[in-house]
Design a protein around this motif. Structure first.
Motif, PDB file in Angstrom:
ATOM      1  N   VAL A   1       0.866  -1.044   0.240  1.00 31.75           N
ATOM      2  CA  VAL A   1      -0.116   0.047  -0.237  1.00 31.75           C
ATOM      3  C   VAL A   1       1.005   1.293  -0.220  1.00 31.75           C
ATOM      4  CG1 VAL A   1      -1.635   1.201   1.486  1.00 31.75           C
ATOM      5  CG2 VAL A   1      -2.176  -0.231   0.971  1.00 31.75           C
ATOM      6  N   ILE A   2       1.613   1.008   0.601  1.00 28.25           N
ATOM      7  CA  ILE A   2       2.458   2.904   1.168  1.00 28.25           C
ATOM      8  C   ILE A   2       3.221   2.989  -0.164  1.00 28.25           C
ATOM      9  CG2 ILE A   2       4.757   3.448   2.363  1.00 28.25           C
ATOM     10  CD1 ILE A   2       3.784   1.509   4.712  1.00 28.25           C
ATOM     11  N   ILE A   3       3.906   1.071  -0.789  1.00 27.40           N
ATOM     12  CA  ILE A   3       5.131   1.628  -2.034  1.00 27.40           C
ATOM     13  C   ILE A   3       3.983   1.920  -2.954  1.00 27.40           C
ATOM     14  CG2 ILE A   3       6.130   0.527  -4.179  1.00 27.40           C
ATOM     15  CD1 ILE A   3       7.606  -1.530  -1.234  1.00 27.40           C
ATOM     16  N   LEU A   4       3.465   1.730  -3.565  1.00 29.92           N
ATOM     17  CA  LEU A   4       1.874   1.892  -4.672  1.00 29.92           C
ATOM     18  C   LEU A   4       1.201   2.581  -4.648  1.00 29.92           C
ATOM     19  CD1 LEU A   4       0.134  -1.752  -5.611  1.00 29.92           C
ATOM     20  CD2 LEU A   4       2.026  -0.627  -6.679  1.00 29.92           C
ATOM     21  N   SER A   5       0.988   3.784  -3.329  1.00 28.21           N
ATOM     22  CA  SER A   5       0.421   5.111  -3.094  1.00 28.21           C
ATOM     23  C   SER A   5       1.251   5.723  -2.801  1.00 28.21           C
ATOM     24  CB  SER A   5       0.369   5.495  -1.943  1.00 28.21           C
ATOM     25  OG  SER A   5      -0.970   4.215  -1.647  1.00 28.21           O
ATOM     26  N   ALA A   6       2.403   5.263  -3.212  1.00 24.96           N
ATOM     27  CA  ALA A   6       3.844   6.761  -3.426  1.00 24.96           C
ATOM     28  C   ALA A   6       4.245   6.698  -4.768  1.00 24.96           C
ATOM     29  CB  ALA A   6       5.267   6.371  -3.295  1.00 24.96           C
ATOM     30  N   LEU A   7       4.340   5.893  -5.513  1.00 21.78           N
ATOM     31  CA  LEU A   7       4.331   5.329  -6.833  1.00 21.78           C
ATOM     32  C   LEU A   7       2.631   6.664  -7.693  1.00 21.78           C
ATOM     33  CD1 LEU A   7       5.522   2.033  -8.029  1.00 21.78           C
ATOM     34  CD2 LEU A   7       6.304   3.857  -8.519  1.00 21.78           C
ATOM     35  N   GLY A   8       1.587   6.244  -7.135  1.00 22.03           N
ATOM     36  CA  GLY A   8      -0.212   6.449  -7.314  1.00 22.03           C
ATOM     37  C   GLY A   8       0.549   8.194  -7.437  1.00 22.03           C
ATOM     38  N   ILE A   9       1.150   8.921  -6.343  1.00 19.78           N
ATOM     39  CA  ILE A   9       1.621  10.337  -6.141  1.00 19.78           C
ATOM     40  C   ILE A   9       2.186  10.855  -7.469  1.00 19.78           C
ATOM     41  CG2 ILE A   9       2.572  12.205  -4.926  1.00 19.78           C
ATOM     42  CD1 ILE A   9       1.761  10.715  -2.745  1.00 19.78           C
ATOM     43  N   LEU A  10       3.338  10.100  -7.861  1.00 21.92           N
ATOM     44  CA  LEU A  10       4.234   9.768  -8.662  1.00 21.92           C
ATOM     45  C   LEU A  10       3.811  10.472  -9.949  1.00 21.92           C
ATOM     46  CD1 LEU A  10       7.248  10.664  -9.730  1.00 21.92           C
ATOM     47  CD2 LEU A  10       7.594   8.276 -10.282  1.00 21.92           C
TER      48      LEU A  10
END
Length: 194
Positions: free
Chosen positions: A44-53
């Protein structure tokens, strides 16, 4: 003497059962992201960071690859089409901004094991995706020179489906008591950095 022997056997039996139960509960119970990568919290944390990018980069890419070329092709006297393009860009910026907020909430929710924050973004992701796609398809049908088709939505759709799956799995693990601050050491997994 038999009473003492029976008592010792009972104690040994209880100790063996306790060791067996401990070894069962010490095993990871939660899912791994797509079978092998990492635990759902980390996902969740990794995909959310990628989502922001992706949200930020998509605004820039949409502007330079979709909106500016379409604006150049629109006749100078077609102010309605130019206004529609400006409105569409504003909508895409709002959707991207809300996506950044939603993914930020998911990161905070993942870090703090807060399922409500993760659920907010889980609900928003498909809605934001649908709104964005509807406006892009409407623009493609109304504005000459604005090139957007169903092939343009395949990558984002796959990303949204993956992110929703990971978010739902994480929330389910929290609700089932599998994932929490107390037992994260047991659930922690990463293919590269634990």
């Amino acid at each position: 003497f038999t009473m003492s022997a029976e008592s010792n056997q009972l104690e040994e039996s209880l100790e063996e059962e306790e060791e067996h139960n401990t070894s069962i509960t010490d095993k990871k119970q939660g899912r791994s992201c797509f079978g092998c990568f990492c635990d759902m919290r980390r996902a969740v944390i990794i995909l959310s960071a990628l989502g922001i990018l992706v949200a930020i980069v998509s605004v820039v890419i949409n502007y330079f690859l979709l909106f500016e070329p379409a604006r150049d092709e629109v006749l100078d006297n077609d102010s309605d089409a130019k206004q529609q393009l400006d409105d569409l860009f504003a909508i895409s910026m709002v959707v991207a901004g809300l996506s950044v907020v939603g993914f930020s909430l998911s990161i905070i929710g993942g870090v703090k094991f807060n399922q409500v924050l993760v659920i907010v973004n889980t609900i928003y992701m498909p809605i934001g995706f649908a709104v964005n796609q509807v406006f892009l398809f409407l623009a493609a049908s109304d504005i000459e020179g604005f090139d957007y088709g169903s092939s343009n939505m395949i990558g984002p759709l796959i990303g949204i489906v993956m992110a929703v799956f990971v978010h739902v799995s994480f929330v389910k693990e929290i609700r089932d008591g599998i994932m929490s601050e107390k037992n994260y050491e047991r659930e922690k997994q990463s293919c590269c950095c634990v």
